[in-house]
Design a protein around this motif. Structure first.
Motif, PDB file in Angstrom:
ATOM      1  N   SER A 208       0.847  -1.194   0.000  1.00 26.65           N
ATOM      2  CA  SER A 208       0.000   0.000   0.000  1.00 26.65           C
ATOM      3  C   SER A 208       0.874   1.233   0.000  1.00 26.65           C
ATOM      4  O   SER A 208       2.091   1.169   0.267  1.00 26.65           O
ATOM      5  CB  SER A 208      -0.935   0.001   1.212  1.00 26.65           C
TER       6      SER A 208
ATOM      7  N   VAL B   5      -5.151   6.205  -2.881  1.00 24.68           N
ATOM      8  CA  VAL B   5      -6.248   5.244  -2.997  1.00 24.68           C
ATOM      9  C   VAL B   5      -5.791   4.056  -3.836  1.00 24.68           C
ATOM     10  O   VAL B   5      -5.314   4.227  -4.959  1.00 24.68           O
ATOM     11  CB  VAL B   5      -7.487   5.897  -3.640  1.00 24.68           C
ATOM     12  N   LYS B   6      -5.919   2.872  -3.277  1.00 22.61           N
ATOM     13  CA  LYS B   6      -5.561   1.646  -3.991  1.00 22.61           C
ATOM     14  C   LYS B   6      -6.842   0.996  -4.474  1.00 22.61           C
ATOM     15  O   LYS B   6      -7.681   0.562  -3.688  1.00 22.61           O
ATOM     16  CB  LYS B   6      -4.788   0.703  -3.064  1.00 22.61           C
ATOM     17  N   ASN B   7      -6.996   0.907  -5.794  1.00 20.47           N
ATOM     18  CA  ASN B   7      -8.210   0.321  -6.347  1.00 20.47           C
ATOM     19  C   ASN B   7      -8.237  -1.199  -6.213  1.00 20.47           C
ATOM     20  O   ASN B   7      -9.282  -1.789  -5.958  1.00 20.47           O
ATOM     21  CB  ASN B   7      -8.369   0.712  -7.827  1.00 20.47           C
TER      22      ASN B   7
ATOM     23  N   ASN C 226      -5.685   5.152  -9.129  1.00 26.38           N
ATOM     24  CA  ASN C 226      -6.562   6.015  -9.905  1.00 26.38           C
ATOM     25  C   ASN C 226      -5.821   6.655 -11.073  1.00 26.38           C
ATOM     26  O   ASN C 226      -4.597   6.793 -11.071  1.00 26.38           O
ATOM     27  CB  ASN C 226      -7.140   7.126  -9.026  1.00 26.38           C
TER      28      ASN C 226
END
Length: 306
Positions: free
Chosen positions: A145, A150-152, A166
């Motif tokens: 991470s 933001v980790k999709n 993203n």
């Protein structure tokens, strides 16, 4: 005078309880013909031993045949034990004991080796473990991470980790956190990476070395970071008793593949045609839609008919 004597005795007893009595291990090197060597590290109950008074000794049939203390290796910023083991016969079983000076304890090491003249074990990166109890040998990357990002999705296949972010997310200076097998550590080359305290460039696939807790195994992993090619819009129609539900995906790039899955099982794929893809006749449940590196979880409910 008596008070002075009593005070001296008390001080001696206190000093003995604090510093303990180190084992008197020694070896007469002139009694042996052959040697084998180790570059190792010492570990007692999961804690690395880094006191100059900490030591390891080798034994054959209960007789000391090698002993050394740990030293600090400035170039590697770590403590190591350079141990020479002596013998006159090949294939003798060599056992080991470590001395933890902080706890004033001697512990036996479970692992033994067969003596081989001129054999060498360990190096400054992958040292030989003199540990009690034995340490772990797993070398898995379990998760990756990035701070504030933001980790999709993340996909781990074999020894490759692919992380989806993203659209337009920068990837040249990501503060990366690694979730690894118990006790394992991660490196680029031989440079240790501190989880959550770094700035790594993932413009290209990046190679990492994962070193097991016992340092017996090192495995190469590749981390790939991909950003979405576009932003999708998602619509759904609930299922009713006489008709399944549907999911509509709007995406700006023609011919981009859209994948529908549930519980890790792919149900179908389409390509974007005229800006959209539609999956119909869906029963109630939780679905995942993947398109252009973006992921969306959608729940289809069963709606009672009027």
């Amino acid at each position: 005078m008596k008070n002075y004597i009593y005070s001296a005795i008390a001080l001696f007893l206190i000093s003995s309880s604090i510093f303990g009595q180190a084992p008197s291990w020694s070896v007469n090197e002139n009694n042996y013909q052959y040697t084998m060597t180790f570059v190792g590290f010492l570990n007692n109950d999961g804690n690395g031993l880094v006191n100059p008074n900490d030591k390891v000794a080798a034994f054959v049939n209960g007789e000391v045949c090698g002993v050394t203390n740990v030293i600090y290796v400035e170039s590697e910023k770590r403590y190591c034990a350079y141990l020479t083991v002596f013998s006159n016969v090949n294939n003798e079983t060599v056992s080991f004991k470590i001395y933890d000076s902080g706890k004033d304890k001697v512990k036996s090491v479970d692992k033994t080796v067969a003596f081989k003249a001129n054999e060498h074990y360990g190096n400054l990166f992958q040292a030989y473990p003199f540990a009690s109890p034995a340490l772990k040998s797993e070398v898995e990357i379990l998760d990756v991470s990035f701070a504030g990002v933001v980790k999709n999705n993340i996909v781990i296949e074999g020894s490759q980790v692919t992380v989806y972010l993203n659209k337009d997310q920068g990837v040249t200076a990501l503060n990366t956190s690694f979730s690894l097998s118990l006790g394992a550590s991660v490196y680029i080359g031989t440079v240790k990476q501190n989880s959550g305290a770094n700035e790594l460039n993932f413009t290209n696939p990046t190679l990492f070395n994962v070193l097991s807790e016992d340092q017996s195994i090192v495995q190469q992993w590749t981390i790939v970071v991909k950003t979405a090619t576009g932003n999708g819009s998602y619509y759904k129609k609930e299922a009713v008793c006489y008709e399944g539900g549907s999911i509509k995906v709007l995406f700006p790039i023609e011919k981009e593949e859209v994948v529908l899955s549930t519980g890790g099982i792919i149900l179908g794929t389409q390509v974007v045609d005229n800006g959209q893809a539609i999956f119909s006749n869906l029963s109630e449940g939780t679905y995942e839609v993947k398109v252009g590196g973006s992921f969306k979880e959608i729940v289809i409910n069963l709606k009672n008919a009027l």
